[in-house]
Motif scaffolding. Structure first.
Motif, short mmCIF file in Angstrom:
data_model
loop_
_atom_site.label_atom_id
_atom_site.label_comp_id
_atom_site.label_asym_id
_atom_site.label_seq_id
_atom_site.Cartn_x
_atom_site.Cartn_y
_atom_site.Cartn_z
N HIS A 34 1.00 -1.18 0.12
CA HIS A 34 -0.04 0.02 0.01
C HIS A 34 0.92 1.33 0.00
CE1 HIS A 34 -3.59 -2.42 0.66
NE2 HIS A 34 -3.13 -2.84 1.78
N GLY A 35 0.33 2.14 -0.62
CA GLY A 35 1.23 3.56 -0.57
C GLY A 35 2.28 3.71 -1.48
N ARG A 36 2.87 4.75 -1.40
CA ARG A 36 4.27 4.95 -2.18
C ARG A 36 5.54 5.09 -1.57
NH1 ARG A 36 2.30 7.02 -7.24
NH2 ARG A 36 4.32 7.70 -7.85
N LEU A 37 6.63 4.49 -2.18
CA LEU A 37 7.85 4.62 -1.22
C LEU A 37 8.50 5.97 -1.12
CD1 LEU A 37 10.12 1.99 -3.11
CD2 LEU A 37 9.24 2.05 -0.71
N PRO A 38 8.77 6.62 -0.15
CA PRO A 38 9.31 7.72 0.16
C PRO A 38 10.59 7.99 -0.50
CG PRO A 38 8.77 6.78 2.26
CD PRO A 38 8.65 5.89 1.44
N SER A 39 11.32 9.00 -0.91
CA SER A 39 12.60 9.23 -1.61
C SER A 39 13.80 8.49 -1.08
CB SER A 39 12.74 10.64 -1.71
OG SER A 39 13.27 11.20 -0.61
N PHE A 41 2.58 -1.19 -7.94
CA PHE A 41 2.16 -0.52 -9.54
C PHE A 41 2.68 0.92 -9.41
CE2 PHE A 41 -0.93 -3.92 -9.21
CZ PHE A 41 -0.49 -4.82 -10.35
N SER A 42 2.96 1.34 -8.56
CA SER A 42 3.81 2.83 -8.43
C SER A 42 5.30 2.42 -8.63
CB SER A 42 3.56 3.32 -7.25
OG SER A 42 4.44 2.71 -6.12
N SER A 69 -1.69 -17.28 2.11
CA SER A 69 -1.55 -16.17 2.94
C SER A 69 -1.71 -15.07 2.12
CB SER A 69 -0.38 -16.59 3.85
OG SER A 69 0.85 -16.28 2.81
N VAL A 70 -1.98 -13.96 2.97
CA VAL A 70 -2.01 -12.52 2.38
C VAL A 70 -1.50 -11.91 3.45
CG1 VAL A 70 -3.36 -10.80 1.54
CG2 VAL A 70 -4.26 -13.00 0.92
N ARG A 71 -0.29 -11.06 3.04
CA ARG A 71 0.18 -10.27 3.99
C ARG A 71 0.28 -8.59 3.34
NH1 ARG A 71 3.99 -12.28 7.60
NH2 ARG A 71 3.82 -14.66 7.65
N GLU A 72 0.00 -7.90 4.18
CA GLU A 72 -0.02 -6.21 3.51
C GLU A 72 1.19 -5.40 4.44
OE1 GLU A 72 -4.11 -4.88 3.20
OE2 GLU A 72 -4.84 -6.86 3.45
N TYR A 73 1.37 -4.63 3.49
CA TYR A 73 2.75 -3.53 3.95
C TYR A 73 2.01 -2.02 3.50
CZ TYR A 73 4.92 -8.00 4.10
OH TYR A 73 5.29 -9.12 4.48
N ASP A 74 2.69 -1.25 4.57
CA ASP A 74 2.40 0.47 4.05
C ASP A 74 3.79 0.87 3.85
OD1 ASP A 74 2.16 2.87 3.97
OD2 ASP A 74 1.02 3.14 6.04
#
Lengths: 190, 447
Positions: free
Chosen positions: B186-191, B224-225, B279-284
């Protein structure tokens, strides 16, 4: 390889996550696998990447192959979890086989090493339910019976259960994946 | 019940409507890749079992990319390149990328101009550059990091010489259908973070055998980002968790990339909404921090800022994991105008990446100028010291070095000496650490 159903010999004990760089360091991958003389190098360097303190547990300090030789006095390797992780190099089970190893007994394997061992017919990767690397000692006399589904430690008078080989037993029985494929009619008999 | 992307690709290549995890299937091959380390052994297996006059199953579907032991005086390594050359000629293999400057005994003089050689360099990066990675296909390679190509929505996995010899003759291989683990980003990577931080974080969480026998599918707007190259970094290290393959569904970016490289047809497949996962794992992604794998295992996770006390003697930027052009752009962003305090080795993965070191710029300076001005040494495109290699390999750890590296493995002795210690990190973290001479969080240099 059409080995007898029961394999007996001295055990060599290693720990968890023995990767293929430890089994055969990359600098040695240049040697021919087909030339009978040159390929002995793989026996010479089998398990030479294992740090000496972890070589032959529990004491350590026992190289799998004595310096200058290419054959080991150990026939059965006992490991913990994730044996053979890392690179896809088939040189790893090949080198163990070249040095005279006939089987590994570990609680789990990395999948490419497992495939290579069976499809190439180099050694039997048996899976123990219990972590024998914490119980067995390097030099113990061990008997592996994959048909009976047990491994016996003669020196310590212990018997432990193996996980059944399942579908791959047919490939091991045939000798390698080519022989298996011929039996199955997948490829023509040469 | 629905199927996962990996299951669909395997079913299609097995000629059936559906497959179940745990089932063994025979599948057809779209591409078989091999290189100088495993090619000669594969050819040996092929000839032994199919006969000295046998023909490969399809000379258009075998890709041979010498890359491992090129810049060495090792006679056996040179002999192995000659074995590949002879086989290519004998079989009419179309896709072969010859190190044409290896012509005589001794240490070869590297290519002078990277645009004027047939040689490419690291196979996993050369494959997509040359259009050999396509969605929905099956790629087998005699190298465990073949899983890199899962970034293109295909099933790609590493195999040994025997399996490759079998494929060479038949075009087929048996596979056990893996269960799929899903990783939703989830989200986008910081610089200050890169894909390397994501995958080191995941491997640290699930362990070096956390995905053994399984497919690792990455999904979510976070993945996908990411650029194509960053997606490759993630799939590249699936094997470091024991995964059979890493895979990222195809999107517009994938298709645009693939279409720019090849006009061969392909079929995009997708996981069904009701597919069953192990299994399903989620990451921010915004919550991750610069991550390091400590010696001697890729799952020995720590945060860069907790390792400030670790003094280094060597930094290494290269390999299929960390030697792509965006990896060097990231490193140059940190190194621009700075000096390295420790020996720092820069090895472009391919000859194309090598050319781009001159074409891409940071603050008006080419990446090559930035690295040289900082005091780094730049070697020719190859696998080089990532896996140690022969003693004369560029950047090899020949003693008790303490190295921070953008590569993928830090097993004992992996980069050469058993006495060495290797820390794995992103190109940003490696560049920042090279400036300080100790492990450094890249946030100390960039926002």
């Amino acid at each position: 390889m059409s080995e007898p159903k029961v394999i007996r010999g001295k055990a060599y004990i290693l720990g968890d996550d023995i990767d293929t760089d430890q089994i055969i360091p990359a600098e040695h991958l240049v040697y021919s696998l087909d030339d009978p003389e040159e390929s002995k190098k793989y026996g010479s360097f089998a398990l030479s990447g294992v740090p000496l303190a972890q070589a032959g547990l529990p004491e350590g300090g026992t190289p799998f192959v004595k310096n200058g030789g290419w054959q080991s006095t150990f026939r059965i390797i006992i490991g913990g979890k994730n044996f053979g992780c890392g690179s896809s190099r088939e040189h790893a089970p090949y080198a163990l086989n070249k040095a005279g190893a006939l089987a590994v007994v570990a609680t789990s394997y990395a999948r490419i090493f497992y495939r290579n061992s069976i499809n190439g017919g180099y050694l039997i990767p048996a899976t123990s339910r219990e972590d024998l690397s914490r119980i067995y000692r390097t030099g113990d006399e061990v008997e592996l019976d994959t048909v009976g589904g047990v491994v016996r430690n003669i020196s310590q008078g212990l018997t432990h259960e193996l996980v059944p080989l399942g579908d791959v037993a047919a490939i091991i029985e045939a000798g390698n994946v080519f022989e298996y494929a011929k039996r199955m009619g997948m490829i023509a008999t040469a | 019940m629905g199927q996962t992307l990996t299951e669909k690709i395997l079913a299609r290549h097995a000629g059936v409507d559906s497959v179940q995890p745990g089932e063994n299937v025979w599948v057809t091959t779209d591409v078989l890749m091999t290189h100088d380390v495993c090619g000669p052994g594969t050819i040996g297996v092929f000839k032994k079992h199919f006969g000295p006059d046998a023909r490969v199953f399809d000379p258009e579907k075998i890709v041979i990319i010498p890359d491992h032991y090129i810049f060495t005086a090792d006679l056996h390594a040179h002999r192995n390149i000659d074995i590949l050359r002879n086989f290519v000629k004998e079989q009419g293999i179309r896709y072969y990328y010859d190190p044409d400057f290896v012509t005589s005994e001794g240490y070869p003089s590297p290519y002078k101009d990277p645009s004027k050689t047939h040689y490419k360099g690291v196979c996993h990066i050369a494959l997509p550059e040359e259009g050999h990675t396509r969605p929905g296909e099956i790629l087998f390679g005699t190298d465990s990091h073949t899983c890199t190509a899962g970034a293109f929505g295909e099933f790609a996995t590493g195999i040994g010489n025997t399996d490759a010899g079998f494929v060479m003759g038949t075009g087929k291989l048996w596979l056990r259908v893996p269960e799929t683990m899903k990783f939703i980003l989830h989200g986008r990577l910081p610089s200050y973070l890169m894909a390397k931080d994501i995958i080191l974080h995941i491997i640290g969480e699930i362990g070096v055998d956390g995905a053994t026998y399984r497919a690792m599918e990455f999904d979510g707007e976070g993945v996908f980002s990411l650029s194509i190259e960053e997606r490759m970094t993630i799939c590249n290290m699936a094997i470091e968790a024991g995964g059979k393959n890493g895979i990222i569904p195809t999107d517009e970016l994938t298709e645009n990339f693939v279409r720019s490289k090849t006009d061969k047809p392909y079929t995009v497949l997708r996981s069904d909404p009701d597919a069953a996962y192990h299994s399903v794992r989620e990451y921010d992604l915004a919550r991750l921090e610069p991550t390091v794998a400590q010696p001697h295992s890729p799952d020995h996770r720590a945060l860069a800022h907790d390792l400030r006390e670790v003094k280094l003697t060597r930094a290494y930027i290269g390999s299929c994991t960390g030697g792509k052009i965006e990896d060097f752009e990231a490193a140059a962003r940190v190194l621009d105008g700075k000096q390295v305090q420790i020996d720092t080795f820069v090895v472009p993965a391919t000859t194309w990446v090598d050319q781009e070191l001159d074409n891409r710029k940071v603050n008006g300076h080419s990446l090559r100028e930035v690295f040289l001005a900082a005091g780094a040494k730049i070697g020719p495109a190859s696998c080089a010291a990532c896996l140690g290699g022969p003693a004369d390999t560029f950047g090899r750890l020949n003693g008790p070095e303490v190295c921070i590296s953008t590569t993928n493995r830090n097993f004992p002795g992996r980069m050469g000496s058993k006495a060495a210690q290797v820390f794995l990190a992103s190109p940003l973290t490696v560049a920042a650490s090279a400036i300080r001479g100790s492990i450094t969080d890249p946030r100390d240099f960039i926002g």
